[in-house]
Design a protein around this motif. Structure first.
Motif, PDB file in Angstrom:
ATOM      1  N   LEU A 160      13.202   9.917 -26.578  1.00 38.47           N
ATOM      2  CA  LEU A 160      13.803  10.971 -25.770  1.00 38.47           C
ATOM      3  C   LEU A 160      12.814  12.094 -25.488  1.00 38.47           C
ATOM      4  O   LEU A 160      12.242  12.679 -26.410  1.00 38.47           O
ATOM      5  CB  LEU A 160      15.030  11.522 -26.498  1.00 38.47           C
ATOM      6  N   SER A 161      12.636  12.427 -24.217  1.00 42.96           N
ATOM      7  CA  SER A 161      11.796  13.556 -23.826  1.00 42.96           C
ATOM      8  C   SER A 161      12.529  14.861 -24.109  1.00 42.96           C
ATOM      9  O   SER A 161      13.750  14.954 -23.909  1.00 42.96           O
ATOM     10  CB  SER A 161      11.445  13.472 -22.343  1.00 42.96           C
ATOM     11  N   THR A 162      11.789  15.878 -24.559  1.00 48.12           N
ATOM     12  CA  THR A 162      12.413  17.117 -25.004  1.00 48.12           C
ATOM     13  C   THR A 162      11.942  18.314 -24.190  1.00 48.12           C
ATOM     14  O   THR A 162      10.943  18.275 -23.485  1.00 48.12           O
ATOM     15  CB  THR A 162      12.117  17.371 -26.497  1.00 48.12           C
ATOM     16  N   ILE A 163      12.684  19.390 -24.336  1.00 50.12           N
ATOM     17  CA  ILE A 163      12.367  20.689 -23.761  1.00 50.12           C
ATOM     18  C   ILE A 163      12.451  21.710 -24.891  1.00 50.12           C
ATOM     19  O   ILE A 163      13.510  21.859 -25.488  1.00 50.12           O
ATOM     20  CB  ILE A 163      13.356  21.067 -22.644  1.00 50.12           C
ATOM     21  N   GLY A 184       7.677  17.439 -25.462  1.00 54.76           N
ATOM     22  CA  GLY A 184       7.523  16.563 -26.606  1.00 54.76           C
ATOM     23  C   GLY A 184       8.378  15.320 -26.458  1.00 54.76           C
ATOM     24  O   GLY A 184       8.976  15.062 -25.412  1.00 54.76           O
ATOM     25  N   VAL A 185       8.424  14.537 -27.529  1.00 55.11           N
ATOM     26  CA  VAL A 185       9.245  13.331 -27.554  1.00 55.11           C
ATOM     27  C   VAL A 185       9.841  13.181 -28.952  1.00 55.11           C
ATOM     28  O   VAL A 185       9.160  13.419 -29.955  1.00 55.11           O
ATOM     29  CB  VAL A 185       8.422  12.082 -27.165  1.00 55.11           C
ATOM     30  N   ASN A 186      11.115  12.847 -29.015  1.00 54.06           N
ATOM     31  CA  ASN A 186      11.798  12.551 -30.270  1.00 54.06           C
ATOM     32  C   ASN A 186      12.168  11.079 -30.309  1.00 54.06           C
ATOM     33  O   ASN A 186      12.529  10.493 -29.279  1.00 54.06           O
ATOM     34  CB  ASN A 186      13.066  13.384 -30.431  1.00 54.06           C
ATOM     35  N   ILE A 187      12.103  10.499 -31.499  1.00 55.15           N
ATOM     36  CA  ILE A 187      12.504   9.104 -31.694  1.00 55.15           C
ATOM     37  C   ILE A 187      13.819   9.100 -32.470  1.00 55.15           C
ATOM     38  O   ILE A 187      13.929   9.724 -33.535  1.00 55.15           O
ATOM     39  CB  ILE A 187      11.429   8.312 -32.452  1.00 55.15           C
ATOM     40  N   TYR A 188      14.820   8.384 -31.942  1.00 50.59           N
ATOM     41  CA  TYR A 188      16.144   8.332 -32.559  1.00 50.59           C
ATOM     42  C   TYR A 188      16.530   6.893 -32.892  1.00 50.59           C
ATOM     43  O   TYR A 188      16.217   5.967 -32.138  1.00 50.59           O
ATOM     44  CB  TYR A 188      17.207   8.920 -31.627  1.00 50.59           C
ATOM     45  N   VAL A 243      23.952   9.128 -34.379  1.00 46.90           N
ATOM     46  CA  VAL A 243      22.587   9.047 -33.857  1.00 46.90           C
ATOM     47  C   VAL A 243      21.698   9.838 -34.803  1.00 46.90           C
ATOM     48  O   VAL A 243      21.967  11.003 -35.083  1.00 46.90           O
ATOM     49  CB  VAL A 243      22.511   9.622 -32.429  1.00 46.90           C
ATOM     50  N   ARG A 244      20.638   9.205 -35.325  1.00 49.74           N
ATOM     51  CA  ARG A 244      19.804   9.827 -36.351  1.00 49.74           C
ATOM     52  C   ARG A 244      18.373   9.994 -35.839  1.00 49.74           C
ATOM     53  O   ARG A 244      17.779   9.029 -35.353  1.00 49.74           O
ATOM     54  CB  ARG A 244      19.795   8.971 -37.624  1.00 49.74           C
ATOM     55  N   GLN A 245      17.858  11.211 -35.946  1.00 50.26           N
ATOM     56  CA  GLN A 245      16.464  11.425 -35.551  1.00 50.26           C
ATOM     57  C   GLN A 245      15.536  10.882 -36.631  1.00 50.26           C
ATOM     58  O   GLN A 245      15.708  11.161 -37.826  1.00 50.26           O
ATOM     59  CB  GLN A 245      16.161  12.900 -35.314  1.00 50.26           C
ATOM     60  N   ILE A 246      14.529  10.146 -36.197  1.00 54.07           N
ATOM     61  CA  ILE A 246      13.529   9.584 -37.106  1.00 54.07           C
ATOM     62  C   ILE A 246      12.300  10.480 -37.166  1.00 54.07           C
ATOM     63  O   ILE A 246      11.777  10.760 -38.244  1.00 54.07           O
ATOM     64  CB  ILE A 246      13.138   8.163 -36.651  1.00 54.07           C
ATOM     65  N   SER A 247      11.851  10.955 -36.006  1.00 54.06           N
ATOM     66  CA  SER A 247      10.642  11.782 -35.969  1.00 54.06           C
ATOM     67  C   SER A 247      10.521  12.426 -34.600  1.00 54.06           C
ATOM     68  O   SER A 247      11.371  12.219 -33.720  1.00 54.06           O
ATOM     69  CB  SER A 247       9.392  10.933 -36.257  1.00 54.06           C
TER      70      SER A 247
END
Length: 621
Positions: free
Chosen positions: A280-283, A286-290, A304-308
């Motif tokens: 997922l692209s962020t504001i 950046g990018v988050n991995i879920y 839904v759990r964020q990994i990093s």
């Protein structure tokens, strides 16, 4: 075009805590989510987490244009203020790409996906209602020389502007999108069958025989499909909402899960092949991995759990991710929609996700106009042409496994194509920047650039200068110009915001907001590229003499030490004041070479510094 490209690891029951960013003071209500978003960026120029270290912004090597091209005359990617004022930008530029066919219509909105020989072009909301035929226009390009509109999709989600949510799932042959309105909206979702006849989509979730649909979504700005086409996801921009719509039965889609996943904002995304991981692209950028395996398996009580995550401070808004593999290694291509306008343009970044708990940016790609040293020129060029600078919006690869080429649609810079066989040294191979449609705002009600909110807004550096007052003052100034009869945007360069698509063996299909659908063809052997013959990694053979300027008579230089971009290199003394530095083995690039020594008489340190290139144009070393 599938949104996946490699398999994710087994689902994990553990998760990493979402980084909590510092709170943002309340701002006055203005233009809804747009004001909130720009207000956040005004007080929050970078992510609270540390930026990925050790990665310097890099420029893609410029293309070599063959016969029949109309090459740029200045900086790579730039349409200068002089060209805009003289009307020279109306002719456009090209390099190793030629126009085969075009359907301009009345312009296009943000994203026009492609399936088989069809492209689906949304119209701007609410300006398109003045056009008399609002909705999503279906372009049949079975003959790319003569594309034509074959249908218009009229369900509520299509009428009220799907923005960046209009996407195709190739596996099931489905077209889906949610209503976004001017920036963010909710409730409406439409899904069409395009598998058997892409030119005449069939609404699957309509009420009876009508174009009406029942509510099946929460907030929406962006959207897309899981790889198997069973789930349609939408993101709500600000705050960071995420919704999963169960489309197992496309005639009766339903919300399966919805929640807030980021502290500030979220944007576009992609998935692992098995659909268990979302990138997922962020504001801010950046990018988050879920871990989204619970949704993929329809688990009761799904979460839904964020990994990093990885963040960077030289990109304000990240748009979307593209997963690829290189020699078996999983990577993400992350595209910045807006850079840190005070420092540089946005970048296309290559992110190594071999360790999904520690994603790392390993390479970046910028045009010359996006480099930090050209910020002032960029800002001067764009006044009056709307919100966006010279940044990419969407990119696609020619294939997800060991791709050879990357095609990106840019604001102001047109369609650009890069050789990415060596991601550490990307090289531009072709571009096409269509002619500006200056003065044609009234003919283009379907273009967000010509008639939408983003065309009204000032450039982002004006919008966030100092405080939210910068946004208010900028809008007030633009509104005053419009009241005096000046168009919403000057249209001095197009916004090619839709993802280009490689089509057949030598064509590239793209849609720009003012010029509409473009069928382009590669020429001069620029593409296709040989996948088994990656460009030879240039390694320098250079040995260069450097001289210390002030060495007193009778003094010798001792304890020599030399570095190139901070890396130790070999240095030898060849005279009283002269040394030879060795660049042998260094890859193509620009290096800051620093040589230090100590005077034998006073023990004072002396230094000589210079900037040198290896493997430059016309040089084999």
């Amino acid at each position: 075009m599938s949104s996946s490209s490699h398999s994710g690891p087994p689902a994990s029951s553990s998760s990493v805590r979402v980084n909590v960013r510092r709170s943002v003071p309340a701002t006055r209500r203005l233009l809804g989510p747009v004001a909130v978003l720009l207000g956040l960026l005004a007080v929050y120029p970078g992510a609270a987490t540390a930026a990925t270290p050790g990665v310097a912004p890099g420029q893609a090597a410029p293309a070599t244009c063959g016969p029949g091209s109309r090459p740029e005359t200045g900086l790579q990617g730039r349409v200068s203020i002089d060209q805009r004022r003289r009307g020279a930008s109306k002719t456009g530029t090209s390099c190793n790409l030629e126009l085969v066919g075009q359907h301009q219509g009345k312009g296009a909105s943000w994203v026009s996906p492609t399936y088989k020989h069809c492209t689906y072009t949304p119209s701007s909301f609410p300006a398109s209602f003045t056009d008399g035929d609002p909705g999503v226009h279906v372009i049949d390009a079975s003959d790319p020389r003569r594309p034509f509109r074959s249908a218009t999709l009229k369900s509520p989600a299509m009428m009220f502007g799907p923005w960046e949510s209009l996407k195709v799932n190739e596996k099931r042959g489905l077209l889906g999108g949610v209503a976004v309105g001017p920036v963010v909206a909710g409730g409406l979702f439409s899904v069409y069958d395009i598998k058997d006849d892409c030119a005449h989509p069939k609404l699957l979730n309509g009420v009876g025989d009508s174009d009406l649909t029942l509510p099946a979504n929460a907030l929406a700005h962006e959207g897309g499909w899981s790889p198997d086409g069973r789930t349609y996801w939408s993101t709500g921009l600000v705050p960071g909402s995420l919704t999963a719509i169960d489309v197992d039965n496309p005639k009766a889609p339903r919300i399966f899960w919805t929640g807030i996943v980021t502290a500030v904002g979220d944007h576009g995304f992609s998935f692992s092949d098995d659909g268990s991981r979302m990138y997922l692209s962020t504001i801010p950028g950046g990018v988050n991995i879920y871990d989204v395996s619970d949704i993929q398996t329809r688990k009761a009580g799904a979460t839904v759990r964020q990994i990093s995550g990885a963040q960077w401070d030289d990109g304000l808004i990240s748009q979307v991710t593209v997963p690829i593999t290189k020699a078996g290694k999983p990577l993400l291509i992350s595209i910045d929609e807006i850079g840190n306008v005070a420092r540089s343009g946005g970048a296309v970044r290559f992110v190594d996700i071999s360790n999904e708990r520690d994603p790392k940016v390993v390479s970046t790609l910028r045009l010359a106009i996006q480099l930090p040293k050209n910020v002032a020129a960029s800002t001067a060029d764009l006044d009056g042409n709307g919100l966006f600078h010279y940044d990419a919006h969407y990119c696609t690869v020619d294939r997800p496994k060991d791709p050879t080429a990357l095609a990106c649609g840019y604001f102001n810079s047109g369609i650009r194509v890069f050789d990415i066989r060596d991601i550490a040294n990307p090289k531009e191979i072709a571009y096409y920047n269509p002619g500006a449609q200056t003065g044609k705002n009234g003919d283009l009600p379907d273009s967000e650039h010509a008639a939408g909110l983003a065309g009204l807004l000032p450039t982002l550096d004006q919008a966030i200068s100092g405080s939210l007052n910068g946004l208010v003052d900028g809008i007030a100034g633009r509104a005053g110009s419009i009241a005096s009869g000046r168009p919403v945007s000057t249209l001095t360069a197009d916004w090619c915001s839709s993802p280009p698509v490689f089509h057949g063996s030598d064509e590239l299909w793209a849609t720009c907001q003012d010029n509409g659908f473009l069928a382009l063809k590669f020429k001069n052997g620029a593409y296709p590229l040989n996948p088994t013959a990656a460009p030879a990694a240039c390694t320098s053979r250079r040995k260069i003499l450097r001289r210390f300027r002030k060495v007193p008579t009778g003094a010798r230089i001792t304890r020599l030490r030399a570095t190139a971009n901070g890396r130790r290199i070999t240095v030898r003394k060849v005279g009283r004041r002269t040394v030879r530095v060795t660049l042998v083995g260094l890859a193509r690039g620009k290096y800051k070479v620093r040589v230090t020594g100590r005077l034998s008489t006073t023990r004072r340190t002396v230094t000589t510094t210079s900037t040198l290139r290896t493997c430059g144009v016309g040089r084999t070393s």
